[in-house]
Motif scaffolding. Sequence first.
Motif, PDB file in Angstrom:
ATOM      1  N   GLN A 294     -39.592   9.031  46.899  1.00  0.00           N
ATOM      2  CA  GLN A 294     -38.449   8.333  46.314  1.00  0.00           C
ATOM      3  C   GLN A 294     -38.742   7.837  44.903  1.00  0.00           C
ATOM      4  OE1 GLN A 294     -37.387   5.228  49.064  1.00  0.00           O
ATOM      5  NE2 GLN A 294     -36.741   6.656  50.667  1.00  0.00           N
ATOM      6  N   ARG A 295     -40.009   7.622  44.601  1.00  0.00           N
ATOM      7  CA  ARG A 295     -40.381   7.122  43.281  1.00  0.00           C
ATOM      8  C   ARG A 295     -40.416   8.228  42.229  1.00  0.00           C
ATOM      9  NH1 ARG A 295     -42.395   2.234  41.688  1.00  0.00           N
ATOM     10  NH2 ARG A 295     -43.214   2.278  39.575  1.00  0.00           N
ATOM     11  N   LEU A 296     -40.511   9.485  42.657  1.00  0.00           N
ATOM     12  CA  LEU A 296     -40.618  10.613  41.735  1.00  0.00           C
ATOM     13  C   LEU A 296     -39.221  11.037  41.299  1.00  0.00           C
ATOM     14  CD1 LEU A 296     -43.376  12.579  43.689  1.00  0.00           C
ATOM     15  CD2 LEU A 296     -43.679  11.072  41.714  1.00  0.00           C
ATOM     16  N   LEU A 297     -38.804  10.579  40.130  1.00  0.00           N
ATOM     17  CA  LEU A 297     -37.436  10.773  39.650  1.00  0.00           C
ATOM     18  C   LEU A 297     -37.285  12.053  38.822  1.00  0.00           C
ATOM     19  CD1 LEU A 297     -36.707   7.089  38.555  1.00  0.00           C
ATOM     20  CD2 LEU A 297     -36.228   8.187  40.757  1.00  0.00           C
ATOM     21  N   PRO A 298     -36.137  12.691  38.877  1.00  0.00           N
ATOM     22  CA  PRO A 298     -35.906  13.921  38.100  1.00  0.00           C
ATOM     23  C   PRO A 298     -36.065  13.668  36.599  1.00  0.00           C
ATOM     24  CG  PRO A 298     -34.156  13.574  39.728  1.00  0.00           C
ATOM     25  CD  PRO A 298     -34.975  12.324  39.703  1.00  0.00           C
ATOM     26  N   GLY A 299     -36.698  14.620  35.917  1.00  0.00           N
ATOM     27  CA  GLY A 299     -36.854  14.530  34.472  1.00  0.00           C
ATOM     28  C   GLY A 299     -37.999  13.647  34.009  1.00  0.00           C
ATOM     29  N   LYS A 300     -38.671  12.981  34.926  1.00  0.00           N
ATOM     30  CA  LYS A 300     -39.793  12.118  34.577  1.00  0.00           C
ATOM     31  C   LYS A 300     -41.116  12.860  34.810  1.00  0.00           C
ATOM     32  CE  LYS A 300     -37.361   8.433  33.578  1.00  0.00           C
ATOM     33  NZ  LYS A 300     -37.338   7.846  32.204  1.00  0.00           N
ATOM     34  N   THR A 301     -42.136  12.471  34.034  1.00  0.00           N
ATOM     35  CA  THR A 301     -43.452  13.106  34.143  1.00  0.00           C
ATOM     36  C   THR A 301     -44.455  12.112  34.701  1.00  0.00           C
ATOM     37  OG1 THR A 301     -42.980  14.509  32.223  1.00  0.00           O
ATOM     38  CG2 THR A 301     -45.282  14.317  32.900  1.00  0.00           C
ATOM     39  N   TYR A 302     -45.186  12.553  35.718  1.00  0.00           N
ATOM     40  CA  TYR A 302     -46.162  11.714  36.403  1.00  0.00           C
ATOM     41  C   TYR A 302     -47.531  12.389  36.350  1.00  0.00           C
ATOM     42  CZ  TYR A 302     -41.826   9.753  38.226  1.00  0.00           C
ATOM     43  OH  TYR A 302     -40.574   9.194  38.324  1.00  0.00           O
ATOM     44  N   CYS A 303     -48.581  11.588  36.358  1.00  0.00           N
ATOM     45  CA  CYS A 303     -49.936  12.131  36.293  1.00  0.00           C
ATOM     46  C   CYS A 303     -50.806  11.469  37.349  1.00  0.00           C
ATOM     47  CB  CYS A 303     -50.535  11.898  34.900  1.00  0.00           C
ATOM     48  SG  CYS A 303     -52.165  12.649  34.659  1.00  0.00           S
ATOM     49  N   LEU A 304     -51.610  12.275  38.044  1.00  0.00           N
ATOM     50  CA  LEU A 304     -52.558  11.763  39.033  1.00  0.00           C
ATOM     51  C   LEU A 304     -53.923  11.621  38.377  1.00  0.00           C
ATOM     52  CD1 LEU A 304     -51.583  14.042  42.064  1.00  0.00           C
ATOM     53  CD2 LEU A 304     -50.931  11.654  41.716  1.00  0.00           C
ATOM     54  N   LEU A 305     -54.480  10.414  38.394  1.00  0.00           N
ATOM     55  CA  LEU A 305     -55.799  10.151  37.828  1.00  0.00           C
ATOM     56  C   LEU A 305     -56.702   9.583  38.921  1.00  0.00           C
ATOM     57  CD1 LEU A 305     -54.902   8.375  34.458  1.00  0.00           C
ATOM     58  CD2 LEU A 305     -55.717  10.725  34.731  1.00  0.00           C
ATOM     59  N   GLY A 306     -57.894  10.105  39.033  1.00  0.00           N
ATOM     60  CA  GLY A 306     -58.806   9.585  40.046  1.00  0.00           C
ATOM     61  C   GLY A 306     -60.059  10.420  40.135  1.00  0.00           C
ATOM     62  N   SER A 307     -61.009   9.944  40.901  1.00  0.00           N
ATOM     63  CA  SER A 307     -62.271  10.657  41.091  1.00  0.00           C
ATOM     64  C   SER A 307     -62.061  11.901  41.950  1.00  0.00           C
ATOM     65  CB  SER A 307     -63.292   9.734  41.756  1.00  0.00           C
ATOM     66  OG  SER A 307     -63.489   8.558  41.013  1.00  0.00           O
ATOM     67  N   SER A 308     -63.073  12.733  42.026  1.00  0.00           N
ATOM     68  CA  SER A 308     -63.019  13.922  42.872  1.00  0.00           C
ATOM     69  C   SER A 308     -62.957  13.510  44.342  1.00  0.00           C
ATOM     70  CB  SER A 308     -64.263  14.789  42.641  1.00  0.00           C
ATOM     71  OG  SER A 308     -64.326  15.231  41.309  1.00  0.00           O
ATOM     72  N   GLY A 309     -62.162  14.247  45.111  1.00  0.00           N
ATOM     73  CA  GLY A 309     -62.157  14.050  46.548  1.00  0.00           C
ATOM     74  C   GLY A 309     -61.295  12.917  47.061  1.00  0.00           C
ATOM     75  N   VAL A 310     -60.432  12.330  46.204  1.00  0.00           N
ATOM     76  CA  VAL A 310     -59.601  11.223  46.687  1.00  0.00           C
ATOM     77  C   VAL A 310     -58.271  11.711  47.261  1.00  0.00           C
ATOM     78  CG1 VAL A 310     -60.617   9.532  45.128  1.00  0.00           C
ATOM     79  CG2 VAL A 310     -58.601  10.818  44.388  1.00  0.00           C
TER      80      VAL A 310
ATOM     81  N   ALA B 275     -38.803  16.229  39.267  1.00  0.00           N
ATOM     82  CA  ALA B 275     -39.893  15.465  38.646  1.00  0.00           C
ATOM     83  C   ALA B 275     -41.033  16.419  38.301  1.00  0.00           C
ATOM     84  CB  ALA B 275     -40.392  14.376  39.583  1.00  0.00           C
ATOM     85  N   MET B 276     -41.788  16.084  37.259  1.00  0.00           N
ATOM     86  CA  MET B 276     -42.952  16.878  36.848  1.00  0.00           C
ATOM     87  C   MET B 276     -44.216  16.096  37.167  1.00  0.00           C
ATOM     88  SD  MET B 276     -41.434  18.363  33.249  1.00  0.00           S
ATOM     89  CE  MET B 276     -40.510  16.851  32.933  1.00  0.00           C
ATOM     90  N   LEU B 277     -45.186  16.775  37.783  1.00  0.00           N
ATOM     91  CA  LEU B 277     -46.407  16.114  38.244  1.00  0.00           C
ATOM     92  C   LEU B 277     -47.625  16.850  37.710  1.00  0.00           C
ATOM     93  CD1 LEU B 277     -47.585  13.864  40.070  1.00  0.00           C
ATOM     94  CD2 LEU B 277     -47.561  15.528  41.938  1.00  0.00           C
ATOM     95  N   ILE B 278     -48.545  16.094  37.099  1.00  0.00           N
ATOM     96  CA  ILE B 278     -49.769  16.659  36.538  1.00  0.00           C
ATOM     97  C   ILE B 278     -50.937  16.291  37.447  1.00  0.00           C
ATOM     98  CG2 ILE B 278     -51.335  16.704  34.562  1.00  0.00           C
ATOM     99  CD1 ILE B 278     -48.941  15.756  32.839  1.00  0.00           C
ATOM    100  N   ASP B 279     -51.646  17.303  37.932  1.00  0.00           N
ATOM    101  CA  ASP B 279     -52.876  17.084  38.693  1.00  0.00           C
ATOM    102  C   ASP B 279     -54.041  17.292  37.739  1.00  0.00           C
ATOM    103  OD1 ASP B 279     -54.693  16.670  40.710  1.00  0.00           O
ATOM    104  OD2 ASP B 279     -54.527  18.693  41.546  1.00  0.00           O
ATOM    105  N   THR B 280     -55.041  16.439  37.821  1.00  0.00           N
ATOM    106  CA  THR B 280     -56.180  16.506  36.901  1.00  0.00           C
ATOM    107  C   THR B 280     -57.487  16.617  37.681  1.00  0.00           C
ATOM    108  OG1 THR B 280     -56.448  14.093  36.842  1.00  0.00           O
ATOM    109  CG2 THR B 280     -54.974  15.075  35.202  1.00  0.00           C
ATOM    110  N   PRO B 281     -58.524  17.195  37.070  1.00  0.00           N
ATOM    111  CA  PRO B 281     -59.838  17.213  37.729  1.00  0.00           C
ATOM    112  C   PRO B 281     -60.357  15.783  37.888  1.00  0.00           C
ATOM    113  CG  PRO B 281     -59.754  18.747  35.868  1.00  0.00           C
ATOM    114  CD  PRO B 281     -58.539  17.897  35.784  1.00  0.00           C
ATOM    115  N   GLY B 282     -61.273  15.591  38.829  1.00  0.00           N
ATOM    116  CA  GLY B 282     -61.871  14.280  39.005  1.00  0.00           C
ATOM    117  C   GLY B 282     -62.600  13.830  37.748  1.00  0.00           C
TER     118      GLY B 282
END
Length: 281
Positions: free
Chosen positions: A120-136, A178-185
């Motif tokens: 519900q928090r991931l809104l259309p047209g918005k960009t989100y990024c996941l930040l965190g260590s490896s394996g989370v 919504a646009m979501l960016i996954d990043t390496p740990g």
Amino acid sequence: MTAQWYNDDASAIIHQVLPRKTFLRRKTPGQAIDHQMIAANVDTAFLVQSCHFDFNPRRLERYLVMAADGHVEPVVLLTKTDLIATAALETMLAIIRSVTTATVMTLSTVTGSGFAALQQRLLPGKTYCLLGSSGVGKTTLVNRLIGQEAFATQAVSSTGEGTHTTTRRQLVVLHSGAMLIDTPGLRELGILGAGDEVDRGFEDIAALSARCRYADCRHVHEPDCAVRAAVERGELPEDRYASFLKLKKESTYYGMSQLEKRHKDKAFGRLVKSVKKRRWD
């Protein structure tokens, strides 16, 4: 650059690089003194920590400073809640709320708890990024959000500890728009030239600073420092105060090193020009 916007036409010729509205960056890993851009034009950064092995308030403070530096809204996301008891989870939530007023969400990709609230928090047209260590659980979360195993994941150990999987940044468009960016740990999370944004990452200390005698108080040896007074009264934890001073010092040190590097580069450039000029005279 992940999520850098361009002005192009049907033939995909880049005519203009549009200014970045926001950014996420860190100090380049290793000995080099420079910024490494992680993503740009991000509306919200999910600061992902596992409830099991990865939970680290001091590391969370670094992520909060990174988000403040790039003017990105932070949201703390606690994953793998199925691995701990309810009482332990409540203790972790209390620790996080003592560190930041940012929104905190809990999630288990095993039981599905918290997943609907995240969607519900991931809104259309918005960009989100996941930040965190490896394996989370970042990539596992992306796969669940898009509804298929699009990206490889590694099996966790019997203790629930994850392993490094993602090796590059990747942007996906979700069904919601919504646009979501996954990043390496991120193994290293150095702070470079954040300046006053370090204060924004420590909201409680920033509020106390307003009561210091001097507007430019460094909260070290100055008289009538409200921050040190709060530490002495036990209102501000000593480890949080120490973490604040460490990040301020680190940011200033690397910032000065970067400035010196620019001066040296300019001086070398002038030397090269003068040598070329003498050769042609």
